[in-house]
Design an enzyme around this catalytic site. Structure first.
Site, PDB file in Angstrom:
ATOM      1  N   THR A  72      -5.138   3.635  -5.838  1.00  0.00           N
ATOM      2  CA  THR A  72      -5.192   2.453  -6.701  1.00  0.00           C
ATOM      3  C   THR A  72      -6.134   2.706  -7.871  1.00  0.00           C
ATOM      4  OG1 THR A  72      -4.653   0.920  -4.929  1.00  0.00           O
ATOM      5  CG2 THR A  72      -5.839   0.011  -6.802  1.00  0.00           C
ATOM      6  N   GLN A 203       2.846   8.473  -1.703  1.00  0.00           N
ATOM      7  CA  GLN A 203       3.780   8.514  -0.574  1.00  0.00           C
ATOM      8  C   GLN A 203       4.464   9.866  -0.431  1.00  0.00           C
ATOM      9  OE1 GLN A 203       4.164   6.252   1.697  1.00  0.00           O
ATOM     10  NE2 GLN A 203       3.048   4.549   0.770  1.00  0.00           N
ATOM     11  N   SER A 223      -3.980   9.257  -2.234  1.00  0.00           N
ATOM     12  CA  SER A 223      -4.973   8.739  -1.288  1.00  0.00           C
ATOM     13  C   SER A 223      -5.037   9.646  -0.082  1.00  0.00           C
ATOM     14  CB  SER A 223      -4.573   7.352  -0.791  1.00  0.00           C
ATOM     15  OG  SER A 223      -4.785   6.394  -1.783  1.00  0.00           O
ATOM     16  N   ALA A 224      -6.227   9.797   0.483  1.00  0.00           N
ATOM     17  CA  ALA A 224      -6.371  10.663   1.660  1.00  0.00           C
ATOM     18  C   ALA A 224      -5.766  10.037   2.914  1.00  0.00           C
ATOM     19  CB  ALA A 224      -7.848  10.967   1.903  1.00  0.00           C
ATOM     20  N   HIS A 225      -5.814   8.701   2.992  1.00  0.00           N
ATOM     21  CA  HIS A 225      -5.447   8.073   4.268  1.00  0.00           C
ATOM     22  C   HIS A 225      -3.948   8.088   4.564  1.00  0.00           C
ATOM     23  CE1 HIS A 225      -3.897   3.999   3.092  1.00  0.00           C
ATOM     24  NE2 HIS A 225      -4.432   4.383   1.952  1.00  0.00           N
ATOM     25  N   THR A 261     -21.891   7.598  -6.742  1.00  0.00           N
ATOM     26  CA  THR A 261     -22.310   8.647  -5.812  1.00  0.00           C
ATOM     27  C   THR A 261     -21.112   9.215  -5.061  1.00  0.00           C
ATOM     28  OG1 THR A 261     -24.435   7.599  -5.539  1.00  0.00           O
ATOM     29  CG2 THR A 261     -23.777   9.125  -3.797  1.00  0.00           C
ATOM     30  N   CYS A 350       9.027 -13.984   3.697  1.00  0.00           N
ATOM     31  CA  CYS A 350       8.133 -14.746   4.557  1.00  0.00           C
ATOM     32  C   CYS A 350       6.782 -14.050   4.732  1.00  0.00           C
ATOM     33  CB  CYS A 350       8.751 -14.938   5.930  1.00  0.00           C
ATOM     34  SG  CYS A 350      10.166 -16.017   5.924  1.00  0.00           S
TER      35      CYS A 350
HETATM   36  S1  FES Z   1       7.491 -18.051   5.536  1.00  0.00           S
HETATM   37 FE1  FES Z   1       9.591 -18.126   5.499  1.00  0.00          FE
HETATM   38  S2  FES Z   1       9.943 -19.464   7.158  1.00  0.00           S
HETATM   39 FE2  FES Z   1       7.830 -19.240   7.267  1.00  0.00          FE
END
Ligand code: FES
Lengths: 411, 121
Positions: A72, A203, A223-225, A261, A350
């Site tokens: 980043t 990646q 990134s190293a991780h 540092t 979601c």
């Molecule tokens: S975030 Fe989509 S239903 Fe809960």
């Protein structure tokens, strides 16, 4: 319950050898690598060695490697640092080319640049998630100063045609310079600013020999991780002569480019991790991971109807298998798997803070409802055949159950 | 990040499924993330005698739907209309902040089912 981790694109466990190499740099060789005394010198020996290890892998000079806190920061340094330096040199009206599937660490600095009057072109991707090099050629303008294209996409794992893009840029730069050289000094303006090529290789580094020379890359982030190294450390390769303005001031480390540092234990860990990616080892691990990934795909094919593989296996990292399971919302699938001790990730709206489906999937032309049901499996070198079979055994009934609950899925 | 209650409802939802002889059905979808909740009611003398749900969505949406069915069963339709999303969230032992909107889905679908029921008469 044995836990199974299939989210290696998010992060990887620190390799035992890497851990061992880091240990002395916490309490024994704890000195500040910038100090002149022997404590400092000991720490410096470690960071110097790591610098060489990274440079060897990337095929660049050690002085072209800058240690950062991770990709980043490297991305920010590449974009804002280059534009800032060019601006100081009086270059105006600049244009950046990038793609719509980049990580936010590239997209957001670009948006920030837009606010300062920079023009940005966001290239589309093909259905498999890869940028078409021809699109880069078409997007180049007279005032283009930067092309930033990731080496491999984190979500579906698509590998980008980096060398092809690098070649296009190189030819363009050569032509432009030649024209300038052939113009009478009285008639020609300032020496033209070349296009610099940056690639976020976070990646890809684990799977592809990211030779910056062979691929005509001027700047690279990592990134190293993601390569079984520690978190909070990474590298920025910047070719000699590429103008960069530092983003932070203070201790004058890294030739003033990155004050702060030295994170010596982390840097040593990065070096130790990258050494393990030597060609032979990498090929061996790639083969192993690809075999597990292919097993996952064939098991899903056999056991879960109506599953869509979004990863183009002919053009992807060996670790990625990105799926949509129409009718089963991704975050629910993720959670149900998690309750079984299995870790994956999802591009479902979601689970994103913004409630928007993954921009990568949408860019690939995947419909929002389908993106909503996506699950990303990213395998690692420690996954076993039993792991994979267990995952599919647990996954099949979960998909079935969630589909059954869905009022709009045609059962 | 989810409460124990949410996980329980998510793993073993109550009153989940279709109802063929429902008195009324209500469906609501989330603009934000594209999820859908459907409620089936059986009403006798203004009392909700049975209820079922179907949900496409995250665990919060599924758990909210499931908990809500428990809350309305046996209530009059007017009592059911009074259930607020905050009561539902309390019942679930809280929801993570980005998931608060998911509880609205169930409440809205229930309201739509009750409206549909009233309209029919
Ligand atoms: S975030 Fe989509 S239903 Fe809960």
């Amino acid at each position: 319950m044995k836990k199974i981790y299939l989210d290696h694109s998010a992060t990887t466990p620190v390799d035992k050898n890497v851990f061992k190499a880091m240990l002395p740099y916490f309490s024994d060789c704890f000195g500040n690598a910038s100090s002149i005394h022997s404590f400092g010198a000991d720490a410096l020996t470690g960071t110097d060695k790591a610098r060489e290890q990274v440079a060897n892998y990337l095929h660049c000079g050690p002085s072209e490697v800058i240690f950062t806190s991770g990709a980043t920061e490297s991305d920010n340094l590449a974009i804002k640092g280059l534009i800032g330096a060019l601006r100081e040199r009086g270059v105006e009206k600049m244009h950046i080319i990038t793609s719509i599937v980049e990580h936010d660490a590239v997209l957001e600095p670009c948006m920030e640049m837009v606010k300062t009057g920079i023009e940005v072109t966001y290239l589309p991707v093909k259905a498999n998630g890869a940028v078409d090099a021809e699109e880069v050629r078409k997007a180049i303008k007279d005032n283009t100063v930067l092309v930033s294209i990731m080496w491999a996409n984190s979500e579906v794992g698509a590998i980008m045609p980096i060398r092809e893009i690098g070649k296009i840029i190189k030819k363009h730069n050569e032509r432009k310079l030649k024209n300038w050289n052939n113009t009478r000094p009285k008639e020609r303006g300032e020496k033209p600013t070349p296009i610099y090529f940056h690639s976020d290789a976070t990646q890809a580094i684990n799977f592809v020999q990211c030779d910056v020379n062979w691929n005509y890359v001027d700047m690279l982030s990592m990134s190293a991780h993601k390569i079984y190294g520690p978190k909070g450390v990474g590298a920025f390769y910047v070719k000699k002569g590429v103008p960069i303005k530092s983003l932070q001031r203070g201790g004058h480390q890294e030739g003033n480019l990155r004050s702060g540092t030295y994170n010596s234990s982390g840097i040593v860990g990065l070096g130790a991790a990258i050494v393990q990616l030597d060609k032979k080892n990498q090929e061996k691990d790639n083969k192993k991971v690809a075999k597990m990934r292919d097993l996952l795909v064939s098991e899903i094919e056999k056991n879960i109807p109506d599953a869509i593989l979004n990863t183009d296996r002919k053009n992807s990292t060996p670790a990625h298998a990105h799926y949509s399971f129409p009718g089963a919302e991704g975050e629910s699938v993720l959670l149900a798997l998690d309750l079984e001790g299995i870790a994956v990730s999802t591009g479902s709206a979601c689970s994103s803070g913004s409630l928007k489906a993954s921009h990568v999937l949408i860019a690939m032309g995947i419909r929002t409802e389908i993106a909503h049901t996506s699950i990303r499996f990213t395998l690692g070198k420690h996954n076993t055949e039993t792991d994979i079979r267990t995952v599919v055994k647990k996954l099949a009934p979960i998909i079935k159950r969630l589909r059954k609950m869905n009022p709009v899925y045609d059962k | 990040m989810y409460s124990k209650k949410v996980l329980e409802h998510f793993q073993n939802p109550h009153n989940q499924g279709k109802m063929d002889d429902a008195s009324a059905v209500g469906e609501d979808g989330s603009q934000a993330c594209g999820d859908v909740v459907k409620f089936y009611l059986k009403v006798k003398n203004n009392i909700i005698t049975d209820v079922m749900f179907e949900t496409l969505g995250c665990a919060a949406a599924i758990a909210s739907s499931s908990a809500l069915t428990d809350m309305v069963k046996g209530k009059t339709i007017d009592e059911a209309l009074k259930i607020t999303k905050n009561q539902l969230i309390d019942e679930l032992g809280g929801l993570p902040a980005p998931k608060l909107h998911c509880s609205v889905l169930g409440v809205d679908a229930l309201h739509k089912a009750i409206e549909n029921y009233k309209d029919q008469r």
